[in-house]
Design an enzyme around this catalytic site. Structure first.
Site: not given
Length: 429
Positions: A287, A330, A336, A360, A366
């Site tokens: 990703h 991660h 964030e 987060h 999360h």
């Protein structure tokens, strides 16, 4: 409104006049400005800032900005500013339902609720993150923010934003940025509006560097639109509301301050349609980092570490092979704050609603919830179009400290942590 006109380009040197002959020819500040107008320079950076980042605009207006009565402090309502020290900041993952639409008349400014932030407006570093929900237009009062520039992300309902430098209409799926100190008022073409607001105390937003991506990826400068000159020549009893060092102040004025008949310069409000973002994605494996979806960045003092980035997760093709396609679990040093404009976010099966938000913070683990993880781990990896979705993130270098409202409001999802509790042990020795 179909008759609104815009100019294309990010950070361009524009020249526009609402009345022919209002712009001077050949001199920024002539001894007498044309048509009996006043000359006023509007500066968004220090005079000595390097040319590439210097922002200023010359305004030719009916009356200069100084013609108002003294400011007096008024209640800030639910608006808060840095330093954010109302309540202790927990390391927990946090998530909120959408902010309800008010049941009594509330305009854009009164509808702002601060969820958290970092830094200090007086030190010109950090951000404040707000939600807004409004159902009434601003008619006879105007607002400006001396603490930072405003990035507005509508989620429900269009905004018609009348500014000193022209008019912007912004709908869900679009964003707009209002420079620090720009006066404006907000009308609501629909019955109600709701969305997100990032108040950037630091360096102004700019386009990120593209590096190996090359010349044409992500957001292109030509897709950013600035308004042409439009002015109000209204007299009456009006109020100017200023946000200054975290407090709100109100001053009387006997005319509309949106009376700039012509202007030229590169400090202007602008809008951007997120559908024009040229999404770059992986075609191999793993990703990609969310930085690959950065629309705008406000640089911090450390190269590559932003005061705040504005990142989107738009419709896109997923084609990577032999890999887990949603975001991995991660923890990271950045912080964030996420919002959802439409559809469903691909890392959450339920609970993250359009108009809602999540936070987060630094090193807070999360990632996908249990249902999403199970489904994605076993999915057949055919090319897949991720459609009918639009999420975004304000990613900032400093911990986002929630406000007292954010920690005590009934829209806080106290059960958010439960979405990961179904992740079972799969280890095989």
């Amino acid at each position: 409104m179909a008759d609104l006109k815009y100019q294309s380009g990010f950070g361009n040197e524009f020249a526009t006049e609402a009345v022919a002959g209002a712009l001077p020819r050949g001199q920024n500040s002539p001894q007498e400005a044309p048509l009996g107008l006043y000359t006023e320079q509007y500066s968004g950076t220090a005079f000595t800032a390097p040319r590439a980042v210097n922002r200023r605009t010359w305004c030719y207006r009916i009356r200069p900005s100084v013609t108002h009565k003294p400011f007096e402090e008024i209640s800030a309502g639910a608006i808060r500013s840095g330093p954010f020290i109302e309540v202790p900041t927990p390391p927990n993952q946090l998530r909120w339902d959408p902010l309800p639409i008010p049941d009594k008349p509330v305009d854009f400014v009164d509808g702002i609720v601060t969820m958290g932030g970092n830094g200090d407006a007086a030190m010109q570093t950090g951000v404040a993150i707000h939600l807004y929900a409004a159902n009434s237009p601003m008619r006879d009062r105007f607002f400006y923010d001396a603490d930072g520039e405003l990035l507005i992300v509508p989620q429900l309902g269009r905004l018609l934003i009348y500014t000193e430098l022209g008019i912007l209409q912004v709908a869900p799926g679009e964003i707009c940025v209002l420079p620090r100190g720009l006066k404006f008022r907000v009308d609501l073409p629909a019955d109600a509006a709701r969305g997100y607001l990032c108040e950037n105390y630091g360096a102004p937003f700019r386009l990120p560097d593209l590096g190996p991506i090359g010349a044409n990826g992500l957001a292109n400068a030509r897709d950013f639109l600035a308004p042409v000159a439009a002015f109000e020549d209204r007299e009456g009893s009006f109020r100017v509301i200023a946000k200054f060092l975290g407090r709100l102040w109100s001053a009387g004025i006997d005319h509309s301050p949106l009376d700039v008949v012509a202007w030229h310069g590169n400090l202007a409000p602008y809008k951007y349609d997120l559908a024009t973002f040229n999404c770059i994605n992986t075609v191999g494996f793993d990703h990609p980092d969310p930085s690959i979806f950065t629309v705008l960045t406000a640089p911090g003092p450390v190269a590559g570490t932003a005061n705040v980035d504005f990142v989107i997760f738009p419709p896109r093709w997923l084609v990577a092979e032999h890999t887990f396609r949603p975001p991995w679990f991660h923890r990271n040093v950045m912080n964030e704050f996420m919002g959802l404009i439409a559809g469903q976010y691909d890392a959450k099966a339920e609970g993250f609603l359009p108009g809602g938000a999540s936070l987060h913070n630094c090193m807070s683990g999360h990632g996908p919830d249990a249902e999403t993880y199970e489904r994605a781990s076993r999915a057949e990896l055919q090319p897949q179009k991720l459609d009918a979705t639009l999420a975004f993130m304000f990613e900032t270098q400093l911990v986002v400290r929630p406000t007292k409202f954010a920690m005590e409001t009934r829209i806080l999802q106290h059960e958010y942590y439960e979405c990961w509790q179904g992740l079972k042990k799969n280890f095989r020795s």
